[in-house]
Design a protein around this motif. Structure first.
Motif, PDB file in Angstrom:
ATOM      1  N   SER A   1     -39.136 -10.905  -3.988  1.00  9.42           N
ATOM      2  CA  SER A   1     -40.588 -10.998  -3.821  1.00  9.42           C
ATOM      3  C   SER A   1     -41.265  -9.631  -3.899  1.00  9.42           C
ATOM      4  N   ALA A   2     -40.561  -8.558  -3.520  1.00 12.83           N
ATOM      5  CA  ALA A   2     -41.137  -7.208  -3.633  1.00 12.83           C
ATOM      6  C   ALA A   2     -41.321  -6.837  -5.101  1.00 12.83           C
ATOM      7  N   TRP A   3     -40.325  -7.165  -5.931  1.00  7.61           N
ATOM      8  CA  TRP A   3     -40.462  -6.937  -7.378  1.00  7.61           C
ATOM      9  C   TRP A   3     -41.634  -7.754  -7.918  1.00  7.61           C
ATOM     10  N   ASN A   4     -41.679  -9.020  -7.514  1.00  7.95           N
ATOM     11  CA  ASN A   4     -42.738  -9.906  -8.004  1.00  7.95           C
ATOM     12  C   ASN A   4     -44.124  -9.342  -7.698  1.00  7.95           C
ATOM     13  N   THR A   5     -44.317  -8.853  -6.480  1.00 10.18           N
ATOM     14  CA  THR A   5     -45.613  -8.313  -6.084  1.00 10.18           C
ATOM     15  C   THR A   5     -46.029  -7.162  -6.983  1.00 10.18           C
ATOM     16  N   VAL A   6     -45.133  -6.224  -7.205  1.00  9.37           N
ATOM     17  CA  VAL A   6     -45.458  -5.055  -8.029  1.00  9.37           C
ATOM     18  C   VAL A   6     -45.772  -5.466  -9.468  1.00  9.37           C
ATOM     19  N   ILE A   7     -44.926  -6.299 -10.057  1.00  9.60           N
ATOM     20  CA  ILE A   7     -45.114  -6.664 -11.466  1.00  9.60           C
ATOM     21  C   ILE A   7     -46.366  -7.527 -11.650  1.00  9.60           C
ATOM     22  N   PHE A   8     -46.561  -8.520 -10.783  1.00  8.00           N
ATOM     23  CA  PHE A   8     -47.741  -9.371 -10.939  1.00  8.00           C
ATOM     24  C   PHE A   8     -49.034  -8.622 -10.634  1.00  8.00           C
ATOM     25  N   ASN A   9     -49.014  -7.649  -9.741  1.00  8.45           N
ATOM     26  CA  ASN A   9     -50.198  -6.811  -9.532  1.00  8.45           C
ATOM     27  C   ASN A   9     -50.539  -6.037 -10.795  1.00  8.45           C
ATOM     28  N   ALA A  10     -49.523  -5.504 -11.457  1.00  9.33           N
ATOM     29  CA  ALA A  10     -49.755  -4.792 -12.720  1.00  9.33           C
ATOM     30  C   ALA A  10     -50.306  -5.743 -13.772  1.00  9.33           C
ATOM     31  N   ALA A  11     -49.750  -6.945 -13.840  1.00  3.94           N
ATOM     32  CA  ALA A  11     -50.228  -7.935 -14.811  1.00  3.94           C
ATOM     33  C   ALA A  11     -51.680  -8.315 -14.530  1.00  3.94           C
ATOM     34  N   ASP A  12     -52.012  -8.484 -13.256  1.00  2.00           N
ATOM     35  CA  ASP A  12     -53.386  -8.822 -12.878  1.00  2.00           C
ATOM     36  C   ASP A  12     -54.360  -7.714 -13.263  1.00  2.00           C
ATOM     37  N   THR A  13     -53.960  -6.478 -13.013  1.00  2.00           N
ATOM     38  CA  THR A  13     -54.831  -5.337 -13.296  1.00  2.00           C
ATOM     39  C   THR A  13     -55.168  -5.234 -14.778  1.00  2.00           C
ATOM     40  N   ASP A  14     -54.166  -5.460 -15.627  1.00  2.00           N
ATOM     41  CA  ASP A  14     -54.376  -5.274 -17.061  1.00  2.00           C
ATOM     42  C   ASP A  14     -54.486  -6.573 -17.847  1.00  2.00           C
ATOM     43  N   GLY A  15     -54.410  -7.711 -17.166  1.00  2.00           N
ATOM     44  CA  GLY A  15     -54.576  -8.993 -17.849  1.00  2.00           C
ATOM     45  C   GLY A  15     -53.507  -9.266 -18.888  1.00  2.00           C
ATOM     46  N   VAL A  16     -52.245  -9.093 -18.495  1.00  2.00           N
ATOM     47  CA  VAL A  16     -51.149  -9.298 -19.444  1.00  2.00           C
ATOM     48  C   VAL A  16     -50.178 -10.360 -18.942  1.00  2.00           C
ATOM     49  N   ALA A  17     -49.314 -10.812 -19.845  1.00  2.75           N
ATOM     50  CA  ALA A  17     -48.324 -11.842 -19.550  1.00  2.75           C
ATOM     51  C   ALA A  17     -47.087 -11.233 -18.891  1.00  2.75           C
ATOM     52  N   VAL A  18     -46.299 -12.109 -18.281  1.00  2.00           N
ATOM     53  CA  VAL A  18     -45.076 -11.700 -17.582  1.00  2.00           C
ATOM     54  C   VAL A  18     -43.923 -12.576 -18.030  1.00  2.00           C
ATOM     55  N   ALA A  19     -42.788 -11.960 -18.310  1.00  2.00           N
ATOM     56  CA  ALA A  19     -41.532 -12.688 -18.529  1.00  2.00           C
ATOM     57  C   ALA A  19     -40.820 -12.708 -17.177  1.00  2.00           C
ATOM     58  N   PRO A  20     -40.777 -13.859 -16.499  1.00  2.00           N
ATOM     59  CA  PRO A  20     -40.301 -13.931 -15.111  1.00  2.00           C
ATOM     60  C   PRO A  20     -38.784 -13.997 -14.977  1.00  2.00           C
ATOM     61  N   ILE A  21     -38.114 -12.999 -15.476  1.00  2.00           N
ATOM     62  CA  ILE A  21     -36.653 -12.989 -15.492  1.00  2.00           C
ATOM     63  C   ILE A  21     -36.078 -13.004 -14.081  1.00  2.00           C
ATOM     64  N   GLY A  22     -36.607 -12.171 -13.210  1.00  3.76           N
ATOM     65  CA  GLY A  22     -36.102 -12.118 -11.840  1.00  3.76           C
ATOM     66  C   GLY A  22     -36.258 -13.437 -11.114  1.00  3.76           C
ATOM     67  N   THR A  23     -37.357 -14.135 -11.370  1.00  2.00           N
ATOM     68  CA  THR A  23     -37.559 -15.441 -10.754  1.00  2.00           C
ATOM     69  C   THR A  23     -36.526 -16.432 -11.272  1.00  2.00           C
ATOM     70  N   ALA A  24     -36.235 -16.378 -12.565  1.00  2.00           N
ATOM     71  CA  ALA A  24     -35.197 -17.251 -13.124  1.00  2.00           C
ATOM     72  C   ALA A  24     -33.844 -16.958 -12.476  1.00  2.00           C
ATOM     73  N   TRP A  25     -33.549 -15.669 -12.247  1.00  2.00           N
ATOM     74  CA  TRP A  25     -32.279 -15.310 -11.585  1.00  2.00           C
ATOM     75  C   TRP A  25     -32.207 -15.911 -10.193  1.00  2.00           C
ATOM     76  N   THR A  26     -33.310 -15.863  -9.442  1.00  2.00           N
ATOM     77  CA  THR A  26     -33.269 -16.403  -8.078  1.00  2.00           C
ATOM     78  C   THR A  26     -33.200 -17.924  -8.080  1.00  2.00           C
ATOM     79  N   ASN A  27     -33.585 -18.566  -9.169  1.00  2.00           N
ATOM     80  CA  ASN A  27     -33.529 -20.023  -9.263  1.00  2.00           C
ATOM     81  C   ASN A  27     -32.210 -20.525  -9.831  1.00  2.00           C
ATOM     82  N   THR A  28     -31.279 -19.630 -10.068  1.00  2.00           N
ATOM     83  CA  THR A  28     -29.971 -19.997 -10.592  1.00  2.00           C
ATOM     84  C   THR A  28     -28.964 -19.868  -9.460  1.00  2.00           C
ATOM     85  N   SER A  29     -28.349 -20.966  -9.109  1.00  2.00           N
ATOM     86  CA  SER A  29     -27.384 -20.904  -8.010  1.00  2.00           C
ATOM     87  C   SER A  29     -25.986 -21.268  -8.513  1.00  2.00           C
TER      88      SER A  29
END
Length: 135
Positions: free
Chosen positions: A42-70
């Motif tokens: 979630s710390a990574w997510n906060t930093v990356i999504f804040n950057a995306a929000d600031t500049d209005g860009v897309a995100v490839a959510p690789i880290g989220t996919a990793w956490t959803n793989t068990s």
């Protein structure tokens, strides 16, 4: 990015300006967490999504996919990906760019495992709010 988010934002903003300046669409790479770092995904997510929000860009959510793989080892050494992790990262990027799930390729992984990883990547990408997706 987690240790010095202000420095990260500064450089991301610069690169995004350069990328947009040539007519391309930036895509931020949401990294997976290292197992030897105390910070959660979630710390990574906060930093990356804040950057995306600031500049209005897309995100490839690789880290989220990793956490959803068990039940599947994705790490070589707690930081770097093995083939399974690399395929999941690639499938996440592919899904982010193409707008649909990746398909199995010839890479030494079982095709059913690839299909499972691709489905996980696509589920995470398709679940993103629209402002974080490429049009």
């Amino acid at each position: 990015p987690i240790e010095e988010p202000a420095k990260y934002y500064n450089y991301v903003h610069r690169f995004i300006g350069l990328i947009k300046g040539v007519g391309a669409k930036p895509l931020l790479f949401l990294n997976w967490r290292r197992t030897d770092y105390p910070n959660p995904q979630s710390a990574w997510n906060t930093v990356i999504f804040n950057a995306a929000d600031t500049d209005g860009v897309a995100v490839a959510p690789i880290g989220t996919a990793w956490t959803n793989t068990s039940g599947i080892n994705l790490y070589k050494d707690g930081n770097h990906a093995i083939t399974e992790g690399a395929y999941l990262a690639s499938a996440s990027i592919y899904s982010s760019i193409c707008g649909h799930a990746a398909v199995p390729i010839s890479n030494g992984l079982d095709s059913s495992l690839q299909s499972s990883l691709a489905a996980t990547a696509w589920a995470v990408v398709s679940d993103l709010p629209s402002q974080y997706r490429l049009p």
